[in-house]
Design an enzyme around this catalytic site. Structure first.
Site, short mmCIF file in Angstrom:
data_model
loop_
_atom_site.label_atom_id
_atom_site.label_comp_id
_atom_site.label_asym_id
_atom_site.label_seq_id
_atom_site.Cartn_x
_atom_site.Cartn_y
_atom_site.Cartn_z
N TYR A 1 0.91 -1.20 -0.04
CA TYR A 1 -0.17 0.00 0.14
C TYR A 1 1.00 1.25 -0.23
CZ TYR A 1 -3.77 3.07 1.73
OH TYR A 1 -4.45 4.30 1.61
N LYS B 1 0.98 4.24 -2.87
CA LYS B 1 0.72 5.56 -2.52
C LYS B 1 1.80 6.69 -2.90
CE LYS B 1 -3.53 5.05 -1.52
NZ LYS B 1 -4.61 5.54 -2.73
#
Length: 363
Positions: free
Chosen positions: A235, A239
């Protein structure tokens, strides 16, 4: 929006001041002592009491009001230099595409714009949480699948018109250590959290460039892209890439299509199902953010036709300075903040093809 039932909010056993946070304190000061209007009222009040112009309190209040006004003007000039002039936005003419808009932040923004007369298309693999919403059309679509996006884009243009606003909001959180992630899970996570942004922008941006009024692209990133965190390797990497994509795309569009606006949203922990069960390490310095507060800022930026960078809560606007600190200090800060312990209580949702703790979600 009703208070979220998810972790990170004060429980009934917490003290009465639990909701108090540094963000609330800063907000109060910005609308009182640090606001130019309030600052100038102080010397006017002194003068109303027949205080002489050269009296020390009068001179101090004038100096304070002048300093606050100069800082405020510098902020306005900085925003104009950084983000340029706004574009005209007519909601009756706008077609808004929101990925991951079936729940959470995406659904909230979709409902607000639907009620205000805009045409809204929601793309999600899950059915809409509320069944249907006024002015909102739901399209079942996995944004990690290029072919599905292409087919849905054709339907949207045929049924609703060419999209002028794109909000990339879909995300997936697996919440596993790297060694516990399978290769298909990593592929799926990076495709949904990063590559889908490329797919949707490549699909919808050409139509915006042909529009006389331009368009707006909203990118939902995360402070985790800057900080990183244990059990969020996939993640965090995605991002970080999303933030870099936004910055590079903004630079390109400034040169080639200045009529296109870009908005980067970098929130901390949101009170949505995406991070169900995760506890904020410090409710005062790092409060959980309500989707309605983020939605207000996103809608404000879109309505005003602005380029913008939105960080919430307060620490999210200053998180880039973390990397300026000496490495040893960074380690101490991480330990005190507990950023690497937050995912230990992560729950996610059951019933997903990604495993018990991984699910495609909207923020």
């Amino acid at each position: 929006m009703a208070p979220s039932p998810y972790a990170g909010h004060p429980s009934r056993g917490d003290s009465w001041f639990a909701p108090l946070s540094i963000d609330l304190i800063v907000k109060v000061f910005k609308t009182t002592f640090f606001h130019p209007f309030i600052a100038w009222i102080i010397p006017l009040c002194f003068r109303a009491q027949n205080m002489h112009w050269d009296a020390p309190p009068m001179l101090v209040s004038f100096a304070w009001a002048g300093a606050i006004t100069l800082i405020w003007m510098a902020g306005v000039i900085n925003d104009r230099l950084a983000f340029g002039l706004p574009r005209e936005v007519d909601l009756s003419e706008e077609v808004i595409v929101i990925t991951g808009g079936a729940s959470g932040l995406g659904l909230l923004i979709a409902e607000v714009y639907g009620m205000r007369g805009a045409t809204v298309a929601v793309l999600d693999v899950e059915e809409m949480e509320n069944g249907e919403a006024r002015g909102v059309t739901y399209y079942k679509c996995d944004v990690g699948d290029k072919e599905q996006i292409a087919k849905v884009a054709e339907k949207i243009e045929r049924e609703l018109g060419p999209p002028t606003i794109l909000i990339n909001n879909a995300a997936v959180v697996l919440g596993k250590p790297l060694l516990s992630l399978s290769l298909p899970e990593i592929d799926r996570s990076l495709t949904t959290n990063l590559l889908s942004h490329f797919y949707t922008i490549k699909t919808f941006l050409p139509g915006m460039t042909r529009s006389e009024t331009g368009g707006t692209i909203v990118t939902i990133s995360s402070v985790i892209g800057t900080l990183g965190a244990a059990q969020l390797t996939d993640y965090a990497a995605a991002k970080a890439g999303v933030t870099a994509l936004h910055k590079s795309l903004s630079a390109e569009l400034k040169e080639s299509h200045p009529e296109i606006r870009t908005v980067l949203v970098t929130p901390g922990q949101l009170s949505t199902p995406l991070f169900a069960g995760v506890k904020t390490p410090n409710a005062f310095l790092a409060p959980v953010v309500e989707p309605v507060d983020v939605a207000k800022e996103v809608i404000k930026a879109i309505d005003n036709g602005q380029n913008a960078s939105i960080g919430m809560p307060l620490y999210a606007r200053w998180v880039d300075w973390y990397n300026v600190l000496p490495v040893g200090v960074q380690k101490v800060v991480r330990g005190l903040a507990g950023v690497d312990r937050g995912m230990r209580t992560f729950q996610g949702r059951a019933g997903s093809g990604l495993g018990r703790k991984g699910k495609l979600e909207a923020f």
